[in-house]
Structure formats: structure tokens, C-alpha cells
Design a protein around this motif. Structure first.
Motif, mmCIF file in Angstrom:
data_model
loop_
_atom_site.group_PDB
_atom_site.id
_atom_site.type_symbol
_atom_site.label_atom_id
_atom_site.label_comp_id
_atom_site.label_asym_id
_atom_site.label_seq_id
_atom_site.Cartn_x
_atom_site.Cartn_y
_atom_site.Cartn_z
ATOM 1 N N CYS A 155 1.198 -1.007 0.422
ATOM 2 C CA CYS A 155 -0.025 0.167 0.075
ATOM 3 C C CYS A 155 0.954 1.255 0.005
ATOM 4 C CB CYS A 155 -0.877 0.063 1.314
ATOM 5 S SG CYS A 155 -2.287 -1.245 1.221
ATOM 6 N N SER A 156 2.113 1.082 0.902
ATOM 7 C CA SER A 156 2.619 2.429 1.102
ATOM 8 C C SER A 156 3.825 2.678 -0.152
ATOM 9 C CB SER A 156 3.794 2.278 1.908
ATOM 10 O OG SER A 156 4.654 3.269 2.121
ATOM 11 N N ALA A 157 4.199 1.312 -1.452
ATOM 12 C CA ALA A 157 4.717 1.610 -2.137
ATOM 13 C C ALA A 157 3.483 2.371 -3.192
ATOM 14 C CB ALA A 157 4.851 0.258 -2.957
ATOM 15 N N LEU A 158 2.720 1.670 -3.271
ATOM 16 C CA LEU A 158 1.403 2.142 -4.336
ATOM 17 C C LEU A 158 1.159 3.874 -3.964
ATOM 18 C CD1 LEU A 158 -1.048 -1.139 -4.196
ATOM 19 C CD2 LEU A 158 0.078 -0.155 -6.731
ATOM 20 N N LEU A 159 1.472 3.991 -2.827
ATOM 21 C CA LEU A 159 0.996 5.597 -2.511
ATOM 22 C C LEU A 159 2.513 6.092 -3.133
ATOM 23 C CD1 LEU A 159 -0.816 7.451 -1.548
ATOM 24 C CD2 LEU A 159 0.555 7.168 0.447
ATOM 25 N N LEU A 160 3.059 5.713 -2.948
ATOM 26 C CA LEU A 160 4.844 6.926 -3.372
ATOM 27 C C LEU A 160 4.212 7.114 -5.056
ATOM 28 C CD1 LEU A 160 6.942 8.072 -2.842
ATOM 29 C CD2 LEU A 160 8.047 5.964 -3.135
ATOM 30 N N LEU A 168 -7.557 5.449 -5.166
ATOM 31 C CA LEU A 168 -6.544 3.785 -6.161
ATOM 32 C C LEU A 168 -6.092 2.981 -4.740
ATOM 33 C CD1 LEU A 168 -6.020 5.282 -9.502
ATOM 34 C CD2 LEU A 168 -7.705 3.986 -8.817
ATOM 35 N N VAL A 169 -5.122 3.687 -4.128
ATOM 36 C CA VAL A 169 -4.168 3.120 -3.110
ATOM 37 C C VAL A 169 -5.656 2.299 -2.191
ATOM 38 C CG1 VAL A 169 -2.990 3.191 -0.860
ATOM 39 C CG2 VAL A 169 -2.216 3.838 -3.184
ATOM 40 N N GLY A 170 -6.441 2.513 -1.537
ATOM 41 C CA GLY A 170 -7.470 2.866 -0.878
ATOM 42 C C GLY A 170 -8.572 1.155 -1.385
ATOM 43 N N ALA A 171 -8.785 1.551 -2.593
ATOM 44 C CA ALA A 171 -9.585 0.284 -3.180
ATOM 45 C C ALA A 171 -8.926 -0.436 -3.456
ATOM 46 C CB ALA A 171 -9.613 0.743 -5.382
ATOM 47 N N MET A 172 -6.744 -0.353 -3.832
ATOM 48 C CA MET A 172 -6.135 -1.743 -3.797
ATOM 49 C C MET A 172 -6.274 -1.757 -2.428
ATOM 50 S SD MET A 172 -5.401 -3.447 -5.782
ATOM 51 C CE MET A 172 -5.339 -2.812 -7.344
ATOM 52 N N ALA A 173 -6.018 -1.144 -1.219
ATOM 53 C CA ALA A 173 -6.533 -1.852 -0.119
ATOM 54 C C ALA A 173 -6.666 -3.184 0.706
ATOM 55 C CB ALA A 173 -5.333 -0.782 0.655
ATOM 56 N N LEU A 174 -7.917 -2.325 0.203
ATOM 57 C CA LEU A 174 -9.531 -3.704 -0.200
ATOM 58 C C LEU A 174 -9.930 -4.684 -0.713
ATOM 59 C CD1 LEU A 174 -12.425 -0.764 0.140
ATOM 60 C CD2 LEU A 174 -11.420 -1.567 1.645
ATOM 61 N N HIS A 202 -0.446 13.139 -8.961
ATOM 62 C CA HIS A 202 -0.421 14.144 -8.911
ATOM 63 C C HIS A 202 -1.277 15.267 -8.128
ATOM 64 C CE1 HIS A 202 3.987 14.679 -9.882
ATOM 65 N NE2 HIS A 202 2.954 14.240 -11.099
ATOM 66 N N ASN A 203 -2.374 14.067 -7.491
ATOM 67 C CA ASN A 203 -3.351 14.172 -7.117
ATOM 68 C C ASN A 203 -4.204 13.194 -6.224
ATOM 69 O OD1 ASN A 203 -5.121 12.706 -8.493
ATOM 70 N ND2 ASN A 203 -5.461 13.956 -10.477
ATOM 71 N N GLN A 204 -4.986 13.878 -5.340
ATOM 72 C CA GLN A 204 -6.247 12.953 -4.279
ATOM 73 C C GLN A 204 -6.477 11.699 -5.164
ATOM 74 O OE1 GLN A 204 -6.347 13.512 -1.694
ATOM 75 N NE2 GLN A 204 -5.230 15.113 -1.569
ATOM 76 N N LEU A 205 -6.715 11.261 -6.313
ATOM 77 C CA LEU A 205 -7.291 10.048 -6.819
ATOM 78 C C LEU A 205 -5.984 9.523 -6.643
ATOM 79 C CD1 LEU A 205 -8.786 8.532 -8.935
ATOM 80 C CD2 LEU A 205 -7.875 8.788 -10.742
ATOM 81 N N ALA A 206 -5.089 9.449 -6.379
ATOM 82 C CA ALA A 206 -3.623 8.182 -6.463
ATOM 83 C C ALA A 206 -4.505 7.583 -4.451
ATOM 84 C CB ALA A 206 -2.999 8.944 -5.050
ATOM 85 N N LEU A 207 -4.459 8.155 -3.412
ATOM 86 C CA LEU A 207 -5.303 7.815 -2.127
ATOM 87 C C LEU A 207 -6.302 6.937 -2.806
ATOM 88 C CD1 LEU A 207 -5.046 10.868 -0.006
ATOM 89 C CD2 LEU A 207 -3.722 8.819 -0.078
#
Length: 179
Positions: A113-118, A132-138, A125-130
Motif C-alpha cells: 500500500c505504501s509503495a502504491l501510494l508513492l 486508488l490505493v484505498g481500493a487496492m488495499a480493500l 499528482h492528485n487525490q485520486l492516488a489515495l
């Protein structure tokens, strides 16, 4: 015929079997962790690393530390086994190695999750990253933890199949009511 009540194995035989199964699982996880960790270590030497802001550098540091902890937890069972070999502690070794493996999987989840977030912060460069990481974390949670726990719960409360002496599988509820 009476349905079988599981494997007829001693505690030592069960520990040997479980250890072999655990080693196979660890081989998959360790390979992935080692590749991910190698890439993480190489990132700092890329020219674009200098362009990262403070937040992304902090995410990188957290990711590398998580990757290190993950590698330690998933390689740890091998060391544990090696140091206890010959001391007649195989069942205990399997229990602790299994616990370390579960811890390693939790740490691997955090590392991924941390690597994906980075990566997604650098790319998007926007909030979409969070999001997408949240969806992948689920998705990771579902695949690695929720589905197995769900299967375990269903196996305990639902219909089970057991192997009879002839090697065929049948419904244990039907067989137990017929005997």
C-alpha cells in the motif's frame, strides 16, 4: 463405511507436513518481497528521486522500512527453524514460524500500500492516488484475509465433505445421519 476423521498422523508427522506447506508458501512471498525491496532500494539512485517533495520522501522512507520489516518477518522462519533444528521442537517451530509468516503478510500488505501510494502520487499528482490505493488495499485485504476467514467460517458452519475409507468424498452430514 465410517467417515475418516482427518489424517492419521502423529504430532511430529503433522509438524513435518505443516512445515513443508509453510515453506512452499514462504517461497512465494519471499520472492515477491525480495524483488519489491530491490526495486525500492534502487529508487533512491534514480535522478528523478531528487525531484520528490518532502511528503513523498517520507512515504519512501516508510516504505523502505516496511519492506525491511517484511523481509525480516518472512525470512525469519528459516532462521528460526535452522537454530532449533535437532532440538525436538518441530511443532513449536511450526507454530512460531506460522505466526511470523502471518505478521510478514500483514507487513507486506502495508509495504504494498505504501509503495502504491508513492508511485501513484508521483504519477497522478492528485487525490485520486489515495482513492486508488484505498481500493487496492480493500482488494488485498479481501484476497489475503477476508476470503480465507470467510471460507473458514463457512467450513465450520456449513456442509463439509469428508473422505471415506474408499477414497471418495461424501457429505459428512448425510454419512453421520446414516450411521
Amino acid at each position: 463405511m465410517t467417515p475418516s476423521r482427518g489424517r492419521q498422523e502423529t504430532q511430529e508427522e503433522r509438524a513435518d507436513r505443516q512445515w513443508s506447506e509453510l515453506l512452499q508458501e514462504l517461497r512465494v512471498a519471499q520472492t515477491g518481497v525480495q524483488i519489491l525491496f530491490g526495486f525500492l532500494l534502487a529508487v533512491v539512485f534514480q535522478s528523478r528521486f531528487e525531484d520528490l517533495g518532502d511528503i513523498d520522501r517520507n512515504i519512501y522512507v516508510v516504505t523502505v522500512m516496511l519492506g525491511s520489516a517484511t523481509a525480516a518477518a518472512l525470512i525469519g522462519p528459516v532462521s528460526y527453524h535452522r537454530l532449533l533444528t535437532g532440538r525436538r521442537m518441530k511443532p513449536e517451530t511450526v507454530i512460531w514460524a506460522s505466526r511470523m509468516t502471518v505478521l510478514g503478510l500483514v507487513l507486506l500488505f502495508c509495504t504494498m500500500c505504501s509503495a502504491l501510494l508513492l508511485i501513484l502520487r508521483v504519477v497522478l499528482h492528485n487525490q485520486l492516488a489515495l482513492w486508488l490505493v484505498g481500493a487496492m488495499a480493500l482488494w488485498f485485504l479481501a484476497c489475503w484475509f477476508i476470503f480465507p476467514v470467510w471460507a473458514l467460517a463457512r467450513g465450520r458452519s456449513g456442509r463439509r465433505e469428508t473422505e471415506d475409507d474408499s477414497g471418495s468424498y461424501g457429505d459428512s452430514e448425510k454419512e453421520s445421519s446414516a450411521t
